[in-house]
Design a protein around this motif. Structure first.
Motif, mmCIF file in Angstrom:
data_model
loop_
_atom_site.group_PDB
_atom_site.id
_atom_site.type_symbol
_atom_site.label_atom_id
_atom_site.label_comp_id
_atom_site.label_asym_id
_atom_site.label_seq_id
_atom_site.Cartn_x
_atom_site.Cartn_y
_atom_site.Cartn_z
ATOM 1 N N MET A 1 0.949 -0.930 0.083
ATOM 2 C CA MET A 1 -0.147 -0.012 0.278
ATOM 3 C C MET A 1 0.993 0.979 -0.015
ATOM 4 S SD MET A 1 -2.891 0.673 2.695
ATOM 5 C CE MET A 1 -1.564 1.597 3.999
ATOM 6 N N MET A 2 0.499 1.820 -1.246
ATOM 7 C CA MET A 2 0.930 3.788 -1.070
ATOM 8 C C MET A 2 -0.045 4.817 -0.374
ATOM 9 S SD MET A 2 1.231 1.706 -3.480
ATOM 10 C CE MET A 2 -0.041 2.248 -4.261
ATOM 11 N N ARG A 3 0.598 6.190 -0.253
ATOM 12 C CA ARG A 3 -0.161 6.611 0.352
ATOM 13 C C ARG A 3 -1.605 7.178 -0.232
ATOM 14 N NH1 ARG A 3 -0.065 6.273 4.564
ATOM 15 N NH2 ARG A 3 -2.302 7.629 3.900
ATOM 16 N N THR A 4 -2.392 6.063 -0.893
ATOM 17 C CA THR A 4 -3.303 5.750 -1.236
ATOM 18 C C THR A 4 -4.800 5.408 -0.473
ATOM 19 O OG1 THR A 4 -2.380 3.931 -2.566
ATOM 20 C CG2 THR A 4 -2.175 5.801 -3.825
ATOM 21 N N ASP A 5 -3.959 5.573 0.516
ATOM 22 C CA ASP A 5 -5.041 4.817 1.254
ATOM 23 C C ASP A 5 -6.567 5.927 1.914
ATOM 24 O OD1 ASP A 5 -2.110 4.720 2.883
ATOM 25 O OD2 ASP A 5 -3.569 6.761 3.270
ATOM 26 N N GLY A 6 -6.318 6.725 3.436
ATOM 27 C CA GLY A 6 -8.145 6.937 3.301
ATOM 28 C C GLY A 6 -7.804 8.101 2.585
ATOM 29 N N HIS A 7 -6.541 9.195 2.431
ATOM 30 C CA HIS A 7 -6.468 10.058 2.195
ATOM 31 C C HIS A 7 -7.506 10.463 0.939
ATOM 32 C CE1 HIS A 7 -4.236 10.506 6.189
ATOM 33 N NE2 HIS A 7 -3.999 10.316 5.627
ATOM 34 N N LEU A 8 -7.113 9.919 -0.423
ATOM 35 C CA LEU A 8 -7.885 10.009 -1.423
ATOM 36 C C LEU A 8 -8.565 8.922 -2.123
ATOM 37 C CD1 LEU A 8 -4.124 10.096 -3.223
ATOM 38 C CD2 LEU A 8 -4.847 11.899 -2.073
ATOM 39 N N LEU A 164 4.400 0.065 -12.021
ATOM 40 C CA LEU A 164 3.798 1.067 -11.906
ATOM 41 C C LEU A 164 3.409 1.575 -9.893
ATOM 42 C CD1 LEU A 164 0.986 -0.765 -13.869
ATOM 43 C CD2 LEU A 164 2.241 1.134 -14.446
ATOM 44 N N ARG A 165 4.228 0.698 -9.156
ATOM 45 C CA ARG A 165 3.991 1.257 -7.646
ATOM 46 C C ARG A 165 4.324 2.341 -7.719
ATOM 47 N NH1 ARG A 165 3.453 -0.959 -2.383
ATOM 48 N NH2 ARG A 165 1.020 -2.137 -3.912
ATOM 49 N N LYS A 166 5.952 2.064 -8.163
ATOM 50 C CA LYS A 166 6.917 3.574 -7.974
ATOM 51 C C LYS A 166 5.644 4.752 -8.820
ATOM 52 C CE LYS A 166 11.091 0.611 -7.770
ATOM 53 N NZ LYS A 166 12.292 0.050 -8.577
ATOM 54 N N GLY A 167 5.922 5.103 -9.646
ATOM 55 C CA GLY A 167 5.360 5.402 -10.555
ATOM 56 C C GLY A 167 4.436 6.372 -9.622
ATOM 57 N N ARG A 170 5.223 8.522 -6.143
ATOM 58 C CA ARG A 170 5.755 10.138 -7.914
ATOM 59 C C ARG A 170 5.096 10.362 -7.656
ATOM 60 N NH1 ARG A 170 9.939 8.994 -12.379
ATOM 61 N NH2 ARG A 170 10.068 11.367 -12.254
ATOM 62 N N LEU A 171 3.305 10.296 -8.508
ATOM 63 C CA LEU A 171 2.344 11.166 -8.339
ATOM 64 C C LEU A 171 2.078 11.764 -6.806
ATOM 65 C CD1 LEU A 171 0.089 8.760 -10.876
ATOM 66 C CD2 LEU A 171 1.337 11.193 -10.735
ATOM 67 N N LEU A 172 2.423 10.323 -5.606
ATOM 68 C CA LEU A 172 1.856 10.760 -4.292
ATOM 69 C C LEU A 172 2.600 12.297 -4.480
ATOM 70 C CD1 LEU A 172 0.466 7.758 -3.551
ATOM 71 C CD2 LEU A 172 -0.684 9.564 -3.709
ATOM 72 N N ILE A 173 3.685 12.113 -4.146
ATOM 73 C CA ILE A 173 4.748 12.892 -3.512
ATOM 74 C C ILE A 173 4.383 14.205 -3.808
ATOM 75 C CG2 ILE A 173 7.517 14.257 -3.919
ATOM 76 C CD1 ILE A 173 8.292 10.480 -3.030
ATOM 77 N N GLY A 174 4.097 14.211 -5.398
ATOM 78 C CA GLY A 174 4.137 15.472 -6.245
ATOM 79 C C GLY A 174 2.387 16.083 -5.583
ATOM 80 N N ARG A 175 1.720 15.119 -5.059
ATOM 81 C CA ARG A 175 0.067 15.649 -3.642
ATOM 82 C C ARG A 175 1.080 16.291 -2.534
ATOM 83 N NH1 ARG A 175 -4.629 12.091 -5.704
ATOM 84 N NH2 ARG A 175 -4.730 12.144 -8.025
ATOM 85 N N GLY A 176 1.932 16.512 -2.228
ATOM 86 C CA GLY A 176 2.312 16.810 -0.714
ATOM 87 C C GLY A 176 2.139 15.319 0.228
#
Length: 263
Positions: A1-8, A164-167, A170-176
Protein backbone atom coordinates in the motif's frame (compact mmCIF):
# COMPACT_ATOMS: atom_id res chain seq x y z
CA UNK A 1 0.00 0.00 0.00
CA UNK A 2 1.17 3.47 -0.84
CA UNK A 3 -0.23 6.74 0.38
CA UNK A 4 -3.37 5.86 -1.51
CA UNK A 5 -5.21 4.94 1.61
CA UNK A 6 -7.85 6.95 3.40
CA UNK A 7 -6.78 10.38 2.19
CA UNK A 8 -7.44 10.07 -1.50
CA UNK A 9 -10.76 8.27 -1.31
CA UNK A 10 -13.59 9.66 -3.36
CA UNK A 11 -17.04 8.45 -4.35
CA UNK A 12 -15.98 6.13 -7.14
CA UNK A 13 -16.52 2.36 -6.73
CA UNK A 14 -12.75 1.87 -6.43
CA UNK A 15 -12.78 3.88 -3.22
CA UNK A 16 -15.26 1.53 -1.54
CA UNK A 17 -13.25 -1.51 -2.63
CA UNK A 18 -10.06 0.03 -1.28
CA UNK A 19 -11.67 0.96 2.02
CA UNK A 20 -12.86 -2.63 2.49
CA UNK A 21 -9.41 -3.99 1.64
CA UNK A 22 -7.75 -1.64 4.11
CA UNK A 23 -10.11 -2.79 6.84
CA UNK A 24 -9.42 -6.44 6.06
CA UNK A 25 -5.67 -5.87 6.09
CA UNK A 26 -5.25 -3.63 9.10
CA UNK A 27 -8.24 -3.94 11.44
CA UNK A 28 -6.75 -6.93 13.30
CA UNK A 29 -3.61 -4.93 14.11
CA UNK A 30 -5.61 -1.86 15.13
CA UNK A 31 -7.95 -3.89 17.33
CA UNK A 32 -5.01 -5.64 18.99
CA UNK A 33 -3.48 -2.31 19.96
CA UNK A 34 -6.79 -0.92 21.18
CA UNK A 35 -7.30 -4.00 23.33
CA UNK A 36 -3.82 -3.58 24.79
CA UNK A 37 -4.58 0.06 25.61
CA UNK A 38 -7.55 -1.13 27.62
CA UNK A 39 -10.56 0.27 25.77
CA UNK A 40 -13.65 -0.74 27.68
CA UNK A 41 -17.10 0.19 28.99
CA UNK A 42 -17.66 3.88 29.67
CA UNK A 43 -14.66 5.13 27.70
CA UNK A 44 -14.90 8.38 25.75
CA UNK A 45 -13.15 7.97 22.39
CA UNK A 46 -12.36 10.21 19.45
CA UNK A 47 -11.85 8.48 16.09
CA UNK A 48 -10.01 10.98 13.86
CA UNK A 49 -10.39 11.05 10.10
CA UNK A 50 -12.67 8.03 9.99
CA UNK A 51 -12.95 6.77 6.40
CA UNK A 52 -14.83 3.57 7.15
CA UNK A 53 -17.15 2.06 9.74
CA UNK A 54 -15.23 -0.93 11.05
CA UNK A 55 -13.13 0.77 13.74
CA UNK A 56 -15.96 3.07 14.82
CA UNK A 57 -18.33 0.10 15.15
CA UNK A 58 -15.73 -1.89 17.13
CA UNK A 59 -15.18 1.00 19.52
CA UNK A 60 -18.93 1.49 19.97
CA UNK A 61 -19.33 -2.14 21.07
CA UNK A 62 -16.40 -1.85 23.47
CA UNK A 63 -17.49 1.36 25.21
CA UNK A 64 -21.14 0.32 25.40
CA UNK A 65 -24.12 2.51 26.26
CA UNK A 66 -22.24 4.29 29.05
CA UNK A 67 -19.43 5.38 26.73
CA UNK A 68 -19.13 7.64 23.71
CA UNK A 69 -17.38 7.54 20.34
CA UNK A 70 -16.95 10.81 18.47
CA UNK A 71 -16.13 10.00 14.82
CA UNK A 72 -14.86 12.91 12.72
CA UNK A 73 -13.91 13.40 9.08
CA UNK A 74 -14.05 16.07 6.42
CA UNK A 75 -16.43 13.79 4.51
CA UNK A 76 -18.79 11.96 6.86
CA UNK A 77 -20.71 10.13 4.14
CA UNK A 78 -18.48 7.11 4.77
CA UNK A 79 -19.53 6.83 8.42
CA UNK A 80 -23.08 8.20 8.37
CA UNK A 81 -24.49 4.68 8.73
CA UNK A 82 -23.09 4.35 12.28
CA UNK A 83 -24.37 7.72 13.50
CA UNK A 84 -26.39 6.43 16.43
CA UNK A 85 -25.61 6.20 20.17
CA UNK A 86 -23.00 5.80 21.46
CA UNK A 87 -21.53 7.17 18.19
CA UNK A 88 -21.62 10.86 17.34
CA UNK A 89 -20.51 11.80 13.82
CA UNK A 90 -19.16 15.27 13.06
CA UNK A 91 -17.61 17.09 10.12
CA UNK A 92 -14.20 18.18 11.37
CA UNK A 93 -10.75 19.01 10.01
CA UNK A 94 -8.05 17.98 12.45
CA UNK A 95 -5.19 20.43 12.84
CA UNK A 96 -7.38 23.28 11.65
CA UNK A 97 -10.39 23.20 13.96
CA UNK A 98 -10.46 22.75 17.70
CA UNK A 99 -10.98 19.17 18.94
CA UNK A 100 -14.62 18.05 19.16
CA UNK A 101 -14.38 17.84 22.93
CA UNK A 102 -11.87 17.17 25.68
CA UNK A 103 -11.18 14.66 28.40
CA UNK A 104 -11.09 11.70 26.00
CA UNK A 105 -9.84 8.37 27.31
CA UNK A 106 -8.67 7.46 23.82
CA UNK A 107 -7.87 9.30 20.60
CA UNK A 108 -7.16 7.14 17.56
CA UNK A 109 -6.18 8.02 13.99
CA UNK A 110 -5.38 5.56 11.21
CA UNK A 111 -4.22 6.84 7.83
CA UNK A 112 -5.51 10.28 8.73
CA UNK A 113 -2.53 12.60 9.00
CA UNK A 114 -0.09 12.20 6.11
CA UNK A 115 -1.81 14.89 4.01
CA UNK A 116 -2.74 17.21 6.88
CA UNK A 117 -0.84 20.46 6.20
CA UNK A 118 0.25 20.93 9.82
CA UNK A 119 0.68 17.43 11.23
CA UNK A 120 2.49 18.58 14.35
CA UNK A 121 -0.37 20.89 15.23
CA UNK A 122 -2.83 18.08 14.58
CA UNK A 123 -0.97 15.74 16.91
CA UNK A 124 -0.77 18.37 19.63
CA UNK A 125 -4.49 18.96 19.27
CA UNK A 126 -5.19 15.25 19.62
CA UNK A 127 -2.91 14.92 22.64
CA UNK A 128 -4.44 17.94 24.36
CA UNK A 129 -7.90 16.46 23.92
CA UNK A 130 -6.94 13.55 26.19
CA UNK A 131 -7.69 13.39 29.88
CA UNK A 132 -4.64 12.91 32.16
CA UNK A 133 -3.58 9.32 31.56
CA UNK A 134 -5.55 9.13 28.33
CA UNK A 135 -4.13 7.14 25.41
CA UNK A 136 -3.29 8.25 21.88
CA UNK A 137 -2.84 5.67 19.10
CA UNK A 138 -1.73 6.91 15.68
CA UNK A 139 -1.19 4.55 12.75
CA UNK A 140 0.24 5.34 9.35
CA UNK A 141 2.21 3.68 6.59
CA UNK A 142 5.80 4.30 5.58
CA UNK A 143 6.18 3.49 1.86
CA UNK A 144 9.74 4.80 1.90
CA UNK A 145 10.68 1.85 4.12
CA UNK A 146 9.29 -0.64 1.58
CA UNK A 147 8.22 0.79 -1.76
CA UNK A 148 7.76 -2.36 -3.86
CA UNK A 149 4.48 -3.94 -4.87
CA UNK A 150 6.34 -7.25 -5.28
CA UNK A 151 9.41 -7.59 -3.03
CA UNK A 152 10.11 -10.90 -4.79
CA UNK A 153 10.68 -9.44 -8.25
CA UNK A 154 11.25 -12.70 -10.12
CA UNK A 155 9.54 -12.09 -13.45
CA UNK A 156 8.09 -9.54 -15.88
CA UNK A 157 4.74 -9.42 -14.06
CA UNK A 158 6.44 -8.39 -10.85
CA UNK A 159 8.71 -5.93 -12.66
CA UNK A 160 5.67 -4.22 -14.18
CA UNK A 161 3.92 -4.07 -10.81
CA UNK A 162 6.95 -2.44 -9.22
CA UNK A 163 7.33 0.06 -12.05
CA UNK A 164 3.72 1.17 -11.68
CA UNK A 165 4.05 1.31 -7.88
CA UNK A 166 7.06 3.60 -8.16
CA UNK A 167 5.10 5.81 -10.54
CA UNK A 168 2.24 6.03 -8.07
CA UNK A 169 4.61 7.03 -5.30
CA UNK A 170 5.98 9.83 -7.45
CA UNK A 171 2.43 11.04 -8.11
CA UNK A 172 1.73 11.05 -4.40
CA UNK A 173 4.90 12.94 -3.58
CA UNK A 174 3.71 15.56 -6.06
CA UNK A 175 0.45 15.78 -4.10
CA UNK A 176 2.32 16.60 -0.92
CA UNK A 177 2.39 13.15 0.66
CA UNK A 178 5.09 12.40 3.24
CA UNK A 179 6.11 8.85 2.33
CA UNK A 180 8.29 8.47 5.42
CA UNK A 181 5.74 9.76 7.90
CA UNK A 182 5.16 6.48 9.73
CA UNK A 183 8.67 6.25 11.15
CA UNK A 184 8.40 9.78 12.58
CA UNK A 185 5.41 9.03 14.78
CA UNK A 186 7.24 8.03 18.00
CA UNK A 187 9.33 11.19 17.96
CA UNK A 188 6.30 13.34 17.22
CA UNK A 189 4.25 11.78 20.00
CA UNK A 190 7.01 12.61 22.47
CA UNK A 191 7.16 16.15 21.07
CA UNK A 192 3.42 16.43 21.72
CA UNK A 193 4.13 15.78 25.41
CA UNK A 194 3.14 12.12 25.60
CA UNK A 195 4.91 9.59 27.76
CA UNK A 196 5.39 5.82 27.68
CA UNK A 197 5.67 6.05 23.90
CA UNK A 198 6.06 2.85 21.92
CA UNK A 199 5.62 1.68 18.33
CA UNK A 200 5.63 -1.39 16.15
CA UNK A 201 4.96 -2.24 12.50
CA UNK A 202 2.85 -4.70 10.55
CA UNK A 203 3.98 -5.60 7.04
CA UNK A 204 1.70 -7.78 4.87
CA UNK A 205 3.93 -9.48 2.32
CA UNK A 206 1.29 -11.40 0.36
CA UNK A 207 -2.49 -11.36 0.67
CA UNK A 208 -5.53 -11.39 -1.62
CA UNK A 209 -6.56 -8.15 0.11
CA UNK A 210 -3.28 -6.57 -1.03
CA UNK A 211 -4.21 -7.46 -4.60
CA UNK A 212 -7.70 -6.01 -4.13
CA UNK A 213 -6.20 -2.81 -2.78
CA UNK A 214 -3.72 -2.63 -5.66
CA UNK A 215 -6.38 -3.20 -8.31
CA UNK A 216 -8.69 -0.51 -6.92
CA UNK A 217 -5.82 1.96 -6.64
CA UNK A 218 -4.52 1.36 -10.15
CA UNK A 219 -8.00 1.77 -11.61
CA UNK A 220 -8.50 5.07 -9.82
CA UNK A 221 -5.12 6.51 -10.84
CA UNK A 222 -5.05 5.02 -14.32
CA UNK A 223 -5.41 8.31 -16.21
CA UNK A 224 -2.81 10.08 -14.07
CA UNK A 225 -0.29 7.28 -14.46
CA UNK A 226 -0.67 7.33 -18.23
CA UNK A 227 -0.58 11.14 -18.46
CA UNK A 228 2.62 11.25 -16.37
CA UNK A 229 4.29 8.63 -18.56
CA UNK A 230 4.64 5.99 -15.86
CA UNK A 231 2.84 3.38 -17.95
CA UNK A 232 0.69 2.94 -21.02
CA UNK A 233 -2.92 1.88 -21.09
CA UNK A 234 -1.74 -1.51 -22.26
CA UNK A 235 0.67 -1.75 -19.32
CA UNK A 236 -2.12 -1.06 -16.90
CA UNK A 237 -4.52 -3.50 -18.54
CA UNK A 238 -1.83 -6.18 -18.41
CA UNK A 239 -1.15 -5.44 -14.73
CA UNK A 240 -4.85 -5.67 -13.87
CA UNK A 241 -5.05 -9.01 -15.70
CA UNK A 242 -2.04 -10.24 -13.73
CA UNK A 243 -3.72 -9.22 -10.50
CA UNK A 244 -6.97 -10.94 -11.46
CA UNK A 245 -5.12 -14.19 -12.14
CA UNK A 246 -4.40 -14.59 -8.43
CA UNK A 247 -0.85 -15.74 -9.12
CA UNK A 248 0.99 -12.64 -7.85
CA UNK A 249 2.22 -11.98 -4.32
CA UNK A 250 1.35 -8.35 -3.61
CA UNK A 251 2.71 -6.51 -0.58
CA UNK A 252 1.91 -3.25 1.18
CA UNK A 253 4.08 -0.72 2.92
CA UNK A 254 4.56 -1.28 6.67
CA UNK A 255 1.78 0.08 8.85
CA UNK A 256 3.45 1.70 11.86
CA UNK A 257 1.40 1.97 15.04
CA UNK A 258 2.63 4.41 17.69
CA UNK A 259 1.08 5.03 21.07
CA UNK A 260 1.58 7.10 24.19
CA UNK A 261 -0.17 8.53 27.26
CA UNK A 262 -0.85 12.02 28.43
CA UNK A 263 0.99 12.76 31.66
Amino acid sequence: MMRTDGHLLDNRPEAAARSAALAALFDPTTFRHLETLGVGPGWRCWEVGACGTSVVSWLAKKVGPTGKVVATATDISWIASVARPPVEVRVHEVGVERPPGEGFDLVHARLALARVPDRERALRSMAEALRPGGRLLVEDTDPALQHLACPDEHGPEQQLANRLRKGLLRLLIGRGEDLSYGRKLPRQLRAAGLRRVGADAYFPVASPDCATLESATIRQFRDELVAAGFGSGQDIDRHLENLASGSMDLATAPMISAWGRRA
